[in-house]
Motif scaffolding. Structure first.
Motif, mmCIF file in Angstrom:
data_model
loop_
_atom_site.group_PDB
_atom_site.id
_atom_site.type_symbol
_atom_site.label_atom_id
_atom_site.label_comp_id
_atom_site.label_asym_id
_atom_site.label_seq_id
_atom_site.Cartn_x
_atom_site.Cartn_y
_atom_site.Cartn_z
ATOM 1 N N THR A 10 21.280 23.731 58.644
ATOM 2 C CA THR A 10 20.727 22.962 57.535
ATOM 3 C C THR A 10 21.575 23.175 56.289
ATOM 4 O O THR A 10 22.343 24.138 56.204
ATOM 5 N N ASN A 12 21.623 23.424 52.036
ATOM 6 C CA ASN A 12 20.886 23.620 50.789
ATOM 7 C C ASN A 12 21.739 23.141 49.619
ATOM 8 O O ASN A 12 22.907 23.497 49.508
ATOM 9 N N SER A 16 16.349 25.315 46.991
ATOM 10 C CA SER A 16 16.091 26.512 47.794
ATOM 11 C C SER A 16 14.624 26.676 48.165
ATOM 12 O O SER A 16 14.309 27.237 49.216
ATOM 13 N N THR A 19 14.185 24.923 51.305
ATOM 14 C CA THR A 19 14.864 25.641 52.394
ATOM 15 C C THR A 19 14.047 26.841 52.845
ATOM 16 O O THR A 19 13.943 27.122 54.048
ATOM 17 N N ILE A 38 22.587 28.339 57.318
ATOM 18 C CA ILE A 38 22.349 27.571 56.102
ATOM 19 C C ILE A 38 23.666 27.450 55.349
ATOM 20 O O ILE A 38 24.299 28.456 55.015
ATOM 21 N N ASN A 94 16.720 20.279 54.974
ATOM 22 C CA ASN A 94 16.022 21.440 54.421
ATOM 23 C C ASN A 94 14.676 21.072 53.799
ATOM 24 O O ASN A 94 13.854 21.957 53.538
ATOM 25 N N SER A 229 15.177 16.204 49.023
ATOM 26 C CA SER A 229 16.407 16.937 48.723
ATOM 27 C C SER A 229 17.469 16.080 48.046
ATOM 28 O O SER A 229 18.538 16.571 47.711
#
Length: 308
Positions: A10, A12, A16, A19, A38, A94, A229
């Motif tokens: 994933t 970010n 966060s 995530t 990540i 995320n 996101s």
């Protein structure tokens, strides 16, 4: 050390909190050996620190890669692939969370269907309702005659139909893509010429061209914060059309691709009467959707971070 079955990958980018919620859902629901990779795409230091602090207190097999430039969706995920050791790659946004043992269900489906290389889960929205996670690939039939006629020709189901059994589809959402790692690597992974958008259409098409199938598996379930996101603005909208242009010129001959792009120009002309942003997008289209205006070329490289 256990053999890793699933590599969750994933990205970010200044999100966060999303995530961390994804990580919690993976830890809660996944029952087979896994790792989480990540890729932080040059987030603000405070956002990266928030994520790093959480991961530092967690179990092993969670890896955080700090990318010093925002390389976009395709390249960011391909950076994650460099660290993946699983038999399956689970690319997941995320801003999603697992609602059940999604990875195990998708893995079992691939194990039982040797001609299937890519699957996705049922996606639920903020209201708990079914949200589309599959669609059609662009085509002249679709653009000229509509989705209904195109579906009758290619036999793929409507994205508005709530499917209750595993079903073959043409394109799946980039928010939840579960691959056989071997096939993903054989076809070259994501095309990093896409910075943002249309990566799922491209790789779904290449899976089908490799004589593999793509399935929607409704027993596997995730929740997706729609647009959680990515903030929508004029630059993001431009990026979509830059990616779309690359997609159609990659997969169609010159006359067909040119005509498809003309249809987009016509649609944007009609929308240009609605607001200022519509006018700006139409003028952008008249300039030929220039790639030099991509967000790719607006990124800066972060200095070496002092964050461990």
């Amino acid at each position: 050390m256990k053999n890793i079955a699933i590599s969750f990958i994933t990205i970010n980018y200044n999100s966060s909190d999303f995530t961390i919620e994804l990580l919690k859902s993976i830890q809660k629901h996944t029952t087979i050996p896994y790792e989480v990779i990540i890729v932080d795409n040059a987030s603000r230091d405070d956002d990266f620190q928030n994520l790093n602090n959480y991961i530092s207190d967690q179990e092993e097999n969670i890896y955080l890669i700090q990318n010093r430039i925002n390389s976009g969706f395709a390249a960011g995920n391909m950076l994650g692939v460099n660290y993946a050791s699983g038999e399956y790659y689970f690319f997941i946004n995320n801003d999603t969370t697992l609602l059940n043992d999604t990875a195990t269900i998708l893995k079992l489906h691939l194990d039982q269907h040797k001609n299937v290389a890519l699957v996705t889960a049922q996606v639920n929205d903020e209201t708990g309702n079914y949200a589309s996670s599959h669609k059609l690939f662009p085509s002249l039939t679709k653009e000229l005659l509509g989705n209904s006629i195109a579906r009758k020709i290619n036999k793929f189901p409507s994205n508005k139909t709530k499917l209750t059994t595993p079903t073959a589809v043409e394109v799946i959402s980039g928010s939840c893509m579960f691959f056989k790692a071997s096939v993903f690597c054989e076809i070259g992974g994501f095309d990093t010429n896409f910075f943002l958008y249309c990566e799922e259409e491209d790789i779904s098409k290449r899976i089908l061209l490799a004589n593999e199938q793509i399935h929607f598996v409704p027993d596997a379930k995730i929740f997706h914060h729609s647009g959680g996101s990515t903030e929508k603005n004029l630059s993001i909208l431009k990026e979509y059309y830059i990616s779309y242009k690359h997609l159609i010129y990659k997969h169609f001959n010159l006359p067909t691709a040119t005509f498809l792009l003309f249809l987009v120009l016509f649609k944007l002309f009609r929308r240009s009467f609605k607001n200022k942003q519509g006018i700006q997008l139409f003028l952008f289209a008249l300039r030929g959707f220039p790639k030099k205006e991509s967000l790719r070329y607006k990124q800066t490289v972060k200095l070496n971070s002092s964050i461990p």
